[in-house]
Design a protein around this motif. Structure first.
Motif, PDB file in Angstrom:
ATOM      1  N   PHE A  92       0.817  -1.216   0.000  1.00 39.52           N
ATOM      2  CA  PHE A  92       0.000   0.000   0.000  1.00 39.52           C
ATOM      3  C   PHE A  92       0.851   1.265   0.000  1.00 39.52           C
ATOM      4  O   PHE A  92       0.494   2.234  -0.669  1.00 39.52           O
ATOM      5  N   PHE A  93       1.960   1.261   0.745  1.00 43.63           N
ATOM      6  CA  PHE A  93       2.822   2.442   0.722  1.00 43.63           C
ATOM      7  C   PHE A  93       3.354   2.685  -0.690  1.00 43.63           C
ATOM      8  O   PHE A  93       3.451   3.813  -1.154  1.00 43.63           O
ATOM      9  N   LEU A  94       3.735   1.597  -1.364  1.00 46.59           N
ATOM     10  CA  LEU A  94       4.371   1.745  -2.673  1.00 46.59           C
ATOM     11  C   LEU A  94       3.354   1.911  -3.800  1.00 46.59           C
ATOM     12  O   LEU A  94       3.611   2.620  -4.773  1.00 46.59           O
ATOM     13  N   GLY A  96      -0.520   1.741  -3.334  1.00 46.16           N
ATOM     14  CA  GLY A  96      -1.915   2.097  -3.037  1.00 46.16           C
ATOM     15  C   GLY A  96      -2.353   3.349  -3.768  1.00 46.16           C
ATOM     16  O   GLY A  96      -3.435   3.404  -4.359  1.00 46.16           O
ATOM     17  N   LYS A  97      -1.503   4.366  -3.743  1.00 40.18           N
ATOM     18  CA  LYS A  97      -1.832   5.620  -4.434  1.00 40.18           C
ATOM     19  C   LYS A  97      -1.384   5.564  -5.895  1.00 40.18           C
ATOM     20  O   LYS A  97      -2.140   5.872  -6.808  1.00 40.18           O
ATOM     21  N   ARG A  98      -0.121   5.161  -6.069  1.00 38.75           N
ATOM     22  CA  ARG A  98       0.527   5.316  -7.371  1.00 38.75           C
ATOM     23  C   ARG A  98      -0.195   4.566  -8.490  1.00 38.75           C
ATOM     24  O   ARG A  98      -0.464   5.123  -9.560  1.00 38.75           O
ATOM     25  N   LEU A 101      -3.561   6.037  -9.440  1.00 39.79           N
ATOM     26  CA  LEU A 101      -3.440   7.272 -10.230  1.00 39.79           C
ATOM     27  C   LEU A 101      -3.025   6.964 -11.672  1.00 39.79           C
ATOM     28  O   LEU A 101      -3.563   7.531 -12.614  1.00 39.79           O
ATOM     29  N   VAL A 272      -8.962   7.313  -4.545  1.00 38.43           N
ATOM     30  CA  VAL A 272      -7.587   7.055  -4.093  1.00 38.43           C
ATOM     31  C   VAL A 272      -7.557   6.961  -2.568  1.00 38.43           C
ATOM     32  O   VAL A 272      -6.886   6.113  -1.985  1.00 38.43           O
ATOM     33  N   GLU A 273      -8.338   7.827  -1.916  1.00 32.13           N
ATOM     34  CA  GLU A 273      -8.335   7.900  -0.448  1.00 32.13           C
ATOM     35  C   GLU A 273      -8.812   6.604   0.204  1.00 32.13           C
ATOM     36  O   GLU A 273      -8.540   6.363   1.388  1.00 32.13           O
ATOM     37  N   ALA A 275      -7.745   3.783  -0.089  1.00 27.15           N
ATOM     38  CA  ALA A 275      -6.631   2.879   0.235  1.00 27.15           C
ATOM     39  C   ALA A 275      -6.348   2.854   1.727  1.00 27.15           C
ATOM     40  O   ALA A 275      -5.975   1.810   2.280  1.00 27.15           O
ATOM     41  N   ARG A 276      -6.543   3.984   2.414  1.00 31.53           N
ATOM     42  CA  ARG A 276      -6.237   4.033   3.847  1.00 31.53           C
ATOM     43  C   ARG A 276      -7.135   3.109   4.665  1.00 31.53           C
ATOM     44  O   ARG A 276      -6.762   2.676   5.751  1.00 31.53           O
ATOM     45  N   LEU A 500       3.512  13.335  -7.292  1.00 31.08           N
ATOM     46  CA  LEU A 500       2.441  13.563  -6.307  1.00 31.08           C
ATOM     47  C   LEU A 500       2.684  12.767  -5.040  1.00 31.08           C
ATOM     48  O   LEU A 500       3.139  11.638  -5.099  1.00 31.08           O
TER      49      LEU A 500
ATOM     50  N   GLY B  62       8.018   5.134  -0.899  1.00 32.39           N
ATOM     51  CA  GLY B  62       6.593   5.275  -1.222  1.00 32.39           C
ATOM     52  C   GLY B  62       5.992   6.582  -0.737  1.00 32.39           C
ATOM     53  O   GLY B  62       4.896   6.950  -1.164  1.00 32.39           O
ATOM     54  N   SER B  65       7.698  11.369  -2.148  1.00 29.20           N
ATOM     55  CA  SER B  65       7.300  12.361  -3.149  1.00 29.20           C
ATOM     56  C   SER B  65       6.554  13.513  -2.487  1.00 29.20           C
ATOM     57  O   SER B  65       6.575  14.629  -2.964  1.00 29.20           O
ATOM     58  N   TYR B 126      -0.105   5.001   8.072  1.00 25.68           N
ATOM     59  CA  TYR B 126      -0.738   5.135   6.757  1.00 25.68           C
ATOM     60  C   TYR B 126      -2.183   5.593   6.901  1.00 25.68           C
ATOM     61  O   TYR B 126      -2.646   6.457   6.159  1.00 25.68           O
ATOM     62  N   MET B 127      -2.860   5.010   7.884  1.00 20.12           N
ATOM     63  CA  MET B 127      -4.276   5.356   8.071  1.00 20.12           C
ATOM     64  C   MET B 127      -4.438   6.772   8.617  1.00 20.12           C
ATOM     65  O   MET B 127      -5.180   7.585   8.089  1.00 20.12           O
ATOM     66  N   PHE B 130      -2.646   9.655   6.346  1.00 20.15           N
ATOM     67  CA  PHE B 130      -2.802   9.517   4.900  1.00 20.15           C
ATOM     68  C   PHE B 130      -2.749  10.864   4.175  1.00 20.15           C
ATOM     69  O   PHE B 130      -2.042  11.024   3.184  1.00 20.15           O
ATOM     70  N   GLU B 139      -2.707  17.260  -3.376  1.00 22.40           N
ATOM     71  CA  GLU B 139      -2.386  16.269  -4.422  1.00 22.40           C
ATOM     72  C   GLU B 139      -3.628  15.993  -5.285  1.00 22.40           C
ATOM     73  O   GLU B 139      -3.520  15.811  -6.493  1.00 22.40           O
ATOM     74  N   PHE B 143      -3.761  16.470  -9.182  1.00 21.90           N
ATOM     75  CA  PHE B 143      -4.098  15.365 -10.085  1.00 21.90           C
ATOM     76  C   PHE B 143      -5.253  15.753 -11.004  1.00 21.90           C
ATOM     77  O   PHE B 143      -5.248  15.432 -12.198  1.00 21.90           O
TER      78      PHE B 143
END
Lengths: 500, 159
Positions: A92-94, A96-98, A101, A272-273, A275-276, A500, B62, B65, B126-127, B130, B139, B143
């Motif tokens: 998820f860190f690597l 989840g967002k990327r 998007l 995207v959100e 994922a948390r 981002l 991760g 950025s 993460y939670m 976020f 962001e 986007f």
């Protein structure tokens, strides 16, 4: 209730199969395009995505092979499970967002699509699709064989089907799988995954209680029996030893971010959100379900060592023997349904990404525009059916003619995906210095090394896992090749998303 | 890590390095005497530390950025220390502690209730973090702007 054990198990499995068919028929009405078929229109909610992520990760191996490994090796294989917490965090860190998007930016319907966009390379797309296709055939054949074997073991206990052949069981079980996968694509897959995930969690909790009750004195007594026979089996490294188990931890923790059938699910959530919230639910679901793996394995080892249960015919029989002798018939029914759920949730995900590789990724990588976008849904359904039939035929051929074939391609499983896709996808999507050439080298090296290890039966010292070694080598090559060349060109929109 | 694996290959393997067949039960394996790890315990600890360092590095990758290398590292550091301390405690418990904790040998108990949940610190990060760590309103706006530019660009790009 004991005389009704077989009918109860059959009823539970029947209800489960029927539910899958109903979900498949419902999903068919929601599938209008290839985008719906492959990425569910990128409109999935938190719970559906979370349960789909964890149930795709836990295949039939977790319900059959996993308990067998704990039974045979003691604590060693538990490292595959405890790796899940850091493994999901890494994924998820690597990604989840990327990856979500990227998918929206380029309207990607598959992982190779996203790879091609990131690296501006059709070669990288082709190699990613090829690795996926090879892995899918092996994994899928293994899952189909496992599903048919379990179905045969259930049906042969009845008078009517006591002589049913493995081929008939392959046909029966595949028919349900193919129906909902062809009809509803990934939408059917993720909604059945949700059902399957729920069944797995319930089954695991019930099995945990039954397993603790199966030995007088509960967990301490189980551990005492195992440790009295062999202290190392109860110690954290089990019988395999420290370096071997740590190599499993490495490949299972990091490898999660390279499993295409799991990673693809991260392209499908609505926002995207989300994922948390998906991350904790996935970890919780997986961890609870994996309790079945641990509890059955340890209990059966203690029972056999103490003379409370006869020697098993094989380690993989641990789960079946436990269910047969120590589980209430209703529990056995739920767990058998859970077992089918575990197998089918992985198989349907593989069918979907395999079909995408066949009709979408490989033709595009080769520059073919033979399939028009408006006909992609039709051909996606055809490719799903053909992939399933090919895997079933391959599984049967391998079973009767050459049992090494499935094992060989099965080895193109977790370790190969990890070695090929962790550098290319998990790292490359976050690191601008990564080049297309490095991605191609990482993928090719993973295929070659894993095939060589399996083909020549290479054994690494101290039980170090071949997949872990292959992952370490492909990562090293990926970084070296990337640093050796100039910074690669990246499309401005892709670069902007990477910032981002 | 490749170096550690290469070092392992150069060490002499005790006969029970990967366990031995059980003398009574054909479907079981035995680990045998604990001394089999005497020569590799430090190497194994180092292998674990390198893995944790690599994993933490990837977590930083991760998130950097948005926060930059330093900012991401600061946020991930507490979890990394917990993770590392738990791992070290497990190895020390294996080497020195005897008896039972929670019904298990101490090192096994640390593995199950310590090392397994230790990365949940990162999950909590993460939670809870976020928006500040991964993807916040800035962001999301950026986007949207990228997507708007994408739509304006003609002809539409296909995947």
């Amino acid at each position: 209730m004991e005389p009704l054990r077989t009918p109860i198990v059959l009823a539970c499995v029947g209800v489960y199969m029927l539910s899958c068919i109903v979900v498949g028929a419902w999903a068919m009405r929601r599938t209008h395009s290839a985008k719906d078929f492959f990425v569910a229109g990128r409109d999935l909610g938190v719970m559906v995505t979370a349960l789909a992520v964890f149930s795709s990760t836990l295949s039939g191996f977790g319900f059959v092979g996993g308990p067998g490994l704990v039974y045979s090796l003691g604590m060693s294989s538990i490292w595959m499970i405890i790796a899940s917490s850091i493994g999901y965090a890494l994924s998820f860190f690597l990604l989840g967002k990327r990856i979500r998007l990227f998918a929206e930016l380029r309207d990607s319907v598959s992982l190779p699509d996203a790879v091609a966009a990131r690296y501006r390379s059709e070669a990288a797309r082709f190699l990613t699709a090829l690795a996926i296709l090879l892995g899918v055939m092996g994994y899928l054949a293994t899952q189909i064989l496992a599903m048919a074997t379990v179905l045969q073991s259930v049906l042969t206990r009845t008078d009517t089907f006591s002589q049913i052949s493995l081929g008939a069981c392959v046909t029966l079980s595949c028919a349900v799988l193919v129906f909902y996968s062809v009809a509803g694509g990934i939408i059917a897959s993720v909604y059945t995954d949700m059902l399957q995930g729920a069944v797995m969690v319930v089954a695991a909790l019930m099995v945990l209680i039954a397993a603790i009750l199966a030995v007088d004195g509960g967990v301490p007594a189980i551990v005492d029996i195992i440790a009295a026979d062999d202290r190392e089996a109860a110690n954290p490294w089990g019988t395999l030893g420290m370096l071997g188990t740590l190599s499993w931890y490495f490949v299972f923790a990091l490898g999660g971010a390279g499993q295409p059938h799991v990673v693809t699910k991260l392209m499908m959530n609505r926002r995207v959100e989300d994922a948390r919230h998906i991350l904790p639910v996935s970890i919780l679901g997986y961890s609870v379900s994996a309790l079945l793996w641990i509890s059955i394995g340890l209990t059966m080892r203690a029972l056999v060592l103490s003379g409370g249960h006869p020697e098993l015919p094989g380690a993989d029989a641990a789960a079946a023997e436990f269910l047969q002798h120590y589980a209430h018939p209703l529990l056995a029914g739920v767990v058998f349904a859970g077992l089918f759920a575990a197998i089918m949730s992985t198989a349907d995900a593989f069918l979907n990404i395999g079909a995408a590789a066949v009709i979408h990724d490989i033709p595009r990588a080769l520059g073919s525009t033979a399939i028009k976008p408006e006909r992609e849904l039709f051909w996606a359904r055809v490719a799903t059916a053909v992939t399933a039939v090919a895997a079933a035929v391959f599984a049967m051929y391998s079973h009767y003619e050459n049992q090494r074939l499935v094992a060989l391609l099965g080895a193109f499983g977790w370790g190969t995906f990890a070695a090929a896709l962790v550098p290319t996808v998990a790292i490359g999507f976050n690191w601008k210095r990564a080049s297309a050439r490095a991605a191609c080298v990482a993928i090719v090296s993973s295929l070659v090394i894993n095939l060589a290890i399996e083909l020549f039966k290479l054994r690494l010292p101290f039980g170090i896992n071949g997949g872990a070694a292959s992952l370490a080598v492909s990562l090293t090559l990926f970084f070296c090749v990337s640093f050796m060349g100039p910074p690669p060109p990246i499309d401005p929109d892709v670069e902007a998303v990477m910032d981002l | 890590m490749c170096l550690v694996v290469a070092l392992c290959a150069s060490l002499p393997e005790p006969p029970n390095a990967m366990g031995v067949a059980h003398p009574v039960h054909a479907t079981l394996r035995k680990g045998g005497p604990e001394g089999r790890h005497a020569g590799v315990l430090a190497l194994g600890w180092a292998f674990g530390v390198l893995q944790i360092a690599f994993f933490v590095g990837l977590l930083v990758l991760g998130t950097r950025s948005k926060l930059g290398n330093r900012g991401a590292m600061v946020r991930v550091l507490p979890g990394a220390l917990v993770y590392l301390a738990t791992w070290t405690a497990l190895v020390l418990a294996y080497a020195h502690a005897r008896g039972r904790w929670l019904g298990f040998p101490p090192a096994t108990a640390i593995m199950l209730v310590g090392l397994w949940p230790a990365p949940l610190v990162f999950v909590a990060l993460y939670m809870r973090g976020f928006r500040s760590l991964v993807y916040g309103p800035d962001e999301a706006r950026a986007f949207k702007a990228i997507m708007a530019r994408q739509r304006e660009a003609a002809p539409a790009r296909k995947p």
